[in-house]
Design an enzyme around this catalytic site. Structure first.
Site, PDB file in Angstrom:
ATOM      1  CE  LYS A   1      18.739  33.223  39.260  1.00  0.00           C
ATOM      2  NZ  LYS A   1      20.344  32.590  40.027  1.00  0.00           N
TER       3      LYS A   1
ATOM      4  CE  LYS B   1      13.565  28.521  49.694  1.00  0.00           C
ATOM      5  NZ  LYS B   1      14.212  28.335  48.261  1.00  0.00           N
TER       6      LYS B   1
ATOM      7  CE  LYS C   1      21.739  34.613  48.127  1.00  0.00           C
ATOM      8  NZ  LYS C   1      23.038  32.963  48.846  1.00  0.00           N
TER       9      LYS C   1
END
Ligand code: TRP
Length: 336
Positions: free
Chosen positions: A117, A199, A202
Site C-alpha cells: 500500500k 485476485k 474491488k
C-alpha cells in the site's frame, strides 16, 4: 466471554463496492454460519481502516451504508449476528492506542500489505497505514475472538494479532483470547476475470476484471463474455489454465458442486458457452440479493435501527474487554 459459545470476528473495509470475490470468499460463508448455535459472530464494517487511504466523505458514507445493506441482503441476519460500524464503537481506537505501545516498529515494517500500500500511495504514507494491523488486532481482541475467518492476504495480520496478544498476556495475565484462523468450509479464492492469476479486487483499475455485487445481469454477462481464458479450446481444471479454472471455481462456489460434477456438466462445451452458463449462474445468484438490497435502501428506519442496536451490543462486549485492559495497564477508573 460467552460461556458456552465460541466467538468469531471478521469484517471488511467500507470502501467502494464489494465484489463477487468478497461474496464467494467471505460473505456467503458467513451467512452459512447464521444458524450455528455454537458460535457468536461479530462482523465489522471497518470504516476506521478505510481512511488510511484518502477518501471522499460522501463516498465513504455511501459505501459504508451500502456494505451494511449488502451484508443483510446477502442473508446475514442482524438479529443473530452483531453487525456494526467500527467507528461506532470507540473501544476500537482506544484499545488500538494501547496495543500500539506493545507493538514494534520492526514488526510493522515487515507487513507485506504495508509495503504494497505504501508503494501504491507513495504520496500518503501515513502512520495510520503503518499501524493498520494494530487496529485490526484491537478489532479481534476486543471480542475475545476464538476464530477469525481470513484469506491468505490477511494471515500475516492475524499472526501479528496473536503475537501482540501473547505479549500482553505474558505481562498482565490472561487478558486476551488468542485467536485462530477459521478453517471451516474454505471460502473460494476468486481471481480477476482479466488477469486470472491475480485476485479479484474491488480496487482493480480495469472495470471488466471484477463483478460487483450490484452489477446488473447485462453487465455480468458482458464481463464474463470478455473473461480472459486461453487458446487450448478445451475445458479442464488445472493451474495451467487459470482462466478456465477460475470460471469453474466461481461456478462451484455458487452451486456447491464438486469439480468433477462441474466438469461433467461442461463436457464438450466451448468456452463461449461455458462463460454464458457461469454468467447466468452468477446473475441468478445475485438477483435476489439485489432485490433485497433495493428494498433495504428504501427502509431507512430499519437500517438505522440495526445500526443502533448492533453498535450498542458490540460496545457492550468491547468495553468489557477494554475496562479490563485499562485496569491491567494501570489507568485509574473514573469514580462513579
Ligand atoms: N484488514 C481486513 C481486510 O482488509 C479487514 C479487517 C479489519 C478485518 N479488521 C478486521 C478482518 C478484523 C478480520 C478481522 O480484509
Amino acid at each position: 466471554m460467552l460461556d458456552d459459545k465460541k466467538v468469531m470476528m471478521s469484517g471488511m473495509q467500507s470502501t467502494g463496492m464489494i465484489t463477487l470475490g468478497n461474496y464467494l470468499g467471505a460473505l456467503k460463508n458467513w451467512v452459512d454460519l447464521n444458524d450455528d448455535e455454537n458460535l457468536k459472530c461479530f462482523y465489522g464494517i471497518m470504516d476506521l481502516h478505510s481512511i488510511t487511504v484518502r477518501q471522499d466523505p460522501a463516498e465513504l458514507r455511501k459505501s459504508a451504508r451500502n456494505l451494511l445493506m449488502l451484508y443483510i441482503a446477502a442473508g446475514l441476519d442482524p438479529e443473530k449476528n452483531c453487525i456494526f460500524f467500527q467507528s461506532h464503537v470507540s473501544a476500537h481506537p482506544e484499545l488500538s492506542w494501547i496495543l500500539n505501545c506493545f507493538t514494534y516498529m520492526g514488526e510493522m515494517s515487515r507487513m507485506t500489505q504495508f509495503k504494497d500500500k505504501s508503494a501504491k500511495h507513495a504520496d500518503n504514507i501515513n502512520t495510520g497505514l503503518f499501524t493498520y494491523p494494530v487496529l485490526m488486532a484491537a478489532d479481534i481482541l476486543l471480542y475475545q475472538a476464538d476464530y477469525v475467518p481470513v484469506g491468505k492476504d490477511q494471515m500475516q495480520h492475524l499472526e501479528i494479532t496473536r503475537d501482540i496478544a501473547n505479549r500482553f498476556n505474558n505481562i498482565y495475565g490472561d487478558v486476551f483470547t488468542i485467536p485462530e484462523a477459521y478453517v471451516g468450509k474454505a471460502g473460494a479464492k476468486i481471481m480477476s476475470l482479466q488477469e486470472p492469476t491475480k485476485k479479484m479486487s474491488k480496487s482493480d483499475e480495469n472495470p471488466n476484471a471484477s463483478i460487483f455485487l450490484l452489477d446488473d445481469k447485462d453487465t455480468i454477462m458482458r464481463k464474463f463474455k470478455k473473461a480472459v481464458t486461453d487458446s487450448d479450446g478445451f475445458i479442464a481444471y488445472s493451474d495451467d489454465k487459470p482462466g478456465i479454472k477460475n470460471l469453474i471455481d466461481i461456478y462451484r462456489a455458487v452451486t456447491g458442486k464438486t469439480v468433477d460434477e462441474a466438469l461433467k456438466e461442461f463436457d464438450g462445451m466451448g468456452y463461449g458457452k461455458l462463460k454464458e452458463v457461469v454468467g447466468e449462474t452468477v446473475a441468478n445468484e445475485l438477483a435476489p440479493l439485489q432485490a433485497r438490497f433495493k428494498e433495504l435502501s428504501a427502509d431507512k428506519a430499519y437500517i438505522d435501527g440495526v445500526m443502533k442496536n448492533n453498535a450498542a451490543q458490540a460496545s457492550y462486549y468491547a468495553n468489557k474487554t477494554l475496562r479490563k485492559v485499562k485496569k491491567k495497564v494501570g489507568f485509574i477508573e473514573l469514580p462513579r
